[in-house]
Design an enzyme around this catalytic site. Sequence first.
Site, PDB file in Angstrom:
ATOM      1  N   SER A  57     -24.934  64.883 -11.741  1.00  0.00           N
ATOM      2  CA  SER A  57     -25.365  65.443 -10.465  1.00  0.00           C
ATOM      3  C   SER A  57     -26.218  64.478  -9.645  1.00  0.00           C
ATOM      4  O   SER A  57     -26.080  64.397  -8.428  1.00  0.00           O
ATOM      5  CB  SER A  57     -26.117  66.756 -10.695  1.00  0.00           C
ATOM      6  OG  SER A  57     -25.206  67.777 -11.045  1.00  0.00           O
TER       7      SER A  57
ATOM      8  N   ASN B 280     -17.730  71.360 -14.145  1.00  0.00           N
ATOM      9  CA  ASN B 280     -18.815  71.515 -15.102  1.00  0.00           C
ATOM     10  C   ASN B 280     -20.098  70.717 -14.941  1.00  0.00           C
ATOM     11  O   ASN B 280     -21.094  71.024 -15.582  1.00  0.00           O
ATOM     12  CB  ASN B 280     -18.286  71.200 -16.505  1.00  0.00           C
ATOM     13  CG  ASN B 280     -17.114  72.058 -16.886  1.00  0.00           C
ATOM     14  OD1 ASN B 280     -17.227  73.276 -16.962  1.00  0.00           O
ATOM     15  ND2 ASN B 280     -15.964  71.447 -17.124  1.00  0.00           N
ATOM     16  N   TYR B 281     -20.060  69.659 -14.167  1.00  0.00           N
ATOM     17  CA  TYR B 281     -21.235  68.797 -14.117  1.00  0.00           C
ATOM     18  C   TYR B 281     -21.915  68.613 -12.778  1.00  0.00           C
ATOM     19  O   TYR B 281     -23.050  68.149 -12.731  1.00  0.00           O
ATOM     20  CB  TYR B 281     -20.861  67.411 -14.650  1.00  0.00           C
ATOM     21  CG  TYR B 281     -20.622  67.407 -16.132  1.00  0.00           C
ATOM     22  CD1 TYR B 281     -21.691  67.408 -17.025  1.00  0.00           C
ATOM     23  CD2 TYR B 281     -19.335  67.413 -16.652  1.00  0.00           C
ATOM     24  CE1 TYR B 281     -21.483  67.416 -18.385  1.00  0.00           C
ATOM     25  CE2 TYR B 281     -19.108  67.422 -18.022  1.00  0.00           C
ATOM     26  CZ  TYR B 281     -20.192  67.420 -18.880  1.00  0.00           C
ATOM     27  OH  TYR B 281     -19.996  67.425 -20.229  1.00  0.00           O
ATOM     28  N   LEU B 282     -21.211  68.868 -11.722  1.00  0.00           N
ATOM     29  CA  LEU B 282     -21.807  68.603 -10.422  1.00  0.00           C
ATOM     30  C   LEU B 282     -22.401  69.868  -9.826  1.00  0.00           C
ATOM     31  O   LEU B 282     -21.693  70.844  -9.595  1.00  0.00           O
ATOM     32  CB  LEU B 282     -20.743  68.028  -9.495  1.00  0.00           C
ATOM     33  CG  LEU B 282     -20.109  66.727 -10.020  1.00  0.00           C
ATOM     34  CD1 LEU B 282     -18.989  66.262  -9.113  1.00  0.00           C
ATOM     35  CD2 LEU B 282     -21.171  65.645 -10.155  1.00  0.00           C
TER      36      LEU B 282
END
Length: 775
Positions: free
Chosen positions: A603, A733-735
Amino acid sequence: MNCSSDEDDKPLVFRRNPKPDKVKCSSPPPKPSLKPSNDSDSEDDKPLSSKFSTVSKGNTNNSKNRPHMNVSTAHKPRVKDEDSDDEKPLSSKFISKPNVGSVNKVHQNGSASRDNQSKNIGINKRPLDNERSPGQSSIKKPKPSDSSTPVNRRPVNLKAETKSDDDDDLPIAQRTKNQASSSSKQSSSKQKVIKKNSSSLNQTNKKSKKVIKESKYSKPSKVPPGSGEGQKWSSLVHSGVIFPPAYKPHGVKMLYKGKPVDLTPEQEEVATMFAVMLDTDYMSKPKFKENFWGDWRKILGKNHLIQNLDDCDFKPIYEWHQSEKEKKKQMSTEEKKALKEEKMKLEEKYMWAVVDGVKEKVGNFRVEPPGLFRGRGEHPKMGKLKKRIRPSDITINIGKDAPIPECPIPGESWKEIRHDNTVTWLAYWNDPINTKEFKYVFLAASSSLKGQSDKEKYEKARMLKGHIQGIRTAYTKNFGSKDVTKRQVAVATYLIDKLALRAGNEKDDDEADTVGCCTLKVENVEPSPPNILKFDFLGKDSIRYQNEVEVELPVFKAIQQFRTGKQGSDDLFDKLDTSKLNAHLKELMPGLTAKVFRTYNASITLDDMLSRETKGRDVAENVVVYQHANKEVAIICNHQRSVSKSHSAQMTRLNEKIDELKDVVKELETDLARAKKGKPPLKSSDGKPKRNLNPEALEKKIAQTKAKIEKMERDKETKEDLKTVALGTSKINYLDPRITVAWCKRHEVPIEKIFNKSLLAKFAWSMDVDPSFRF
DNA sequence: TTATCTACTTAGGAACTACTGG
DNA sequence: CCAGTAGTTCCTAAGTAGATAA
């Protein structure tokens, strides 16, 4: 060789290597490197990678054609702020206004795709709109097959590229904090719907869970609004799960030693599972066949005519299957539609659950059908029969006051009914392949329960931003600790921070042999003086991670020391495991675990890249900027995909088209020159005369064609560039979606250009973020 | 402490659908 | 309209991590 550079302030970025295999560290443009030193102050919140340089990275999946990627840099941080973010009940946000009045209705939360509106829609649906085309390109992959054994590609070497290119940074845009919201409470409206419910604290039943957990550090998780600790819902109503249809024998006979064999339906069913996989690369795996044979034989019986797999010919069944597929494809659209509708009708009730009065989509309400286990990588259990799941295998979790779902298979019944409101699953069964594990039925990603925890995940990662400097300082200090455990913890933390490695839990022998940070083997990390580490291992899903990184000298020395006196297959970090590591991380920040670093790293990288100056770009250009950032993150996280089988053919075709267009331009230019002199155009290559156009028209045409060529070249480049990079995983899933939403608002990019319908539903909780939000 | 359970997130590929340009 | 591809959804395997039991 070291490619290092001087500046460190520039974010690092991972770059892909153009030519996978070659790569060297170019001297000139070095990357930032540095040995950091100790800490210091200025450096701080920047992603680690930006502090140290990396040399290169490449990855490859074994066995698939995945090229490598290179790494290079990372990011830079931002100011900090903390924020408050709300804990407002999601549902209250989403549900937009309309719901106000409707009292006794169920609200509906996210329905991504087919929302079939038909019936009940709860009151409001969130305003998601629809999509448009997003932008990334992707490649498709054709069919299976292709076996091949893993190719091991050589580790790549490094190249350092500089990254300066792109953009530099920009002033900070505005950063503000997000809104604070307070948490209001949630569910106020809840319980109105559906019958009553009110189970308050749960418990009950057989294994009840304990509710209290005390907290050592801060409070662990979230407490849903109103209830007690650990409570996830107050009322839960759903219809259970749906089972796959019973097996329908087709009667097509396979051959054994060239002769047709009669099989009972049960035997035939399993034979068919195998036949259907004839064109996959599992066929080239002895383990797969061996496991299949072992299980099938049990069903055939010891004395069956069929005594070995090698003499079996499943072709007739395979062909029957292909023709069935073809038949289905040939059906008219109406037929297909009708069929689909019928299926929908049947499944409609299973698609939804009502949680605290809000109608939510259920994620996987279909029980997994029987089949042959398709483990990834060199899985010891591949090919084993995954038996059919029956109602008596299934445990249902539902509100105390909700009606117990009727068992869809007449004459059978559920294994157990629970009323545990400290968990979010609606049902589970034991995984037939690994009986110690479970398969759960959960709500869909668009539900507020999932949204809430997603948001918490990002908030935790943001919190790390405020602690990262201290954490780095601390572990840097411990690189030289005389306590081996401490040293290992320090180095492992460094690797997780810098390379975004996964934690690396222990695995059983009956699983594929893959590793993460804590389970790295000596042979997975090769030191190359003076201070380069060459990583090469199979990670999650047996995706290969290859990377060469320049590290601080103390780290390098420590790794060398951890390796001494050990075999290649010994654990590099022999004094460490994920629980020790996480226990240590928790002392540094409440709730901190290894995986938080991946979220943080991803992120912060996106936030950083998106916040560099991009003014004056149009929407399309901005979308490209986003994709570029997305790609960097995917590379950092090593999210790969296999190259489509038709990739090279597609590239060739693109090239041909481009050449054709170039010829067209040439011809047009000739004509233009002639036209200017008042001469008629030459005949076209096929001898036909062309229309006599005036110079202006020709010029326009030339410009159009050139633009077309440019676009194709760009497309071609992106395509090649992304052929092994999977952008979706990080986006999902990650940002932190708030970074994306805020950026879209700031740049007037319609959010639909970046998030498709599913993502919009999943990230509904982030849509009202302030445009000045920074991660 | 370690092993086992349990719950939930993350992951790539297959299957399916929609779109595009010819 | 059609094919081929780009994009989406489905599927379920494979991780992480906390809690409990041994």
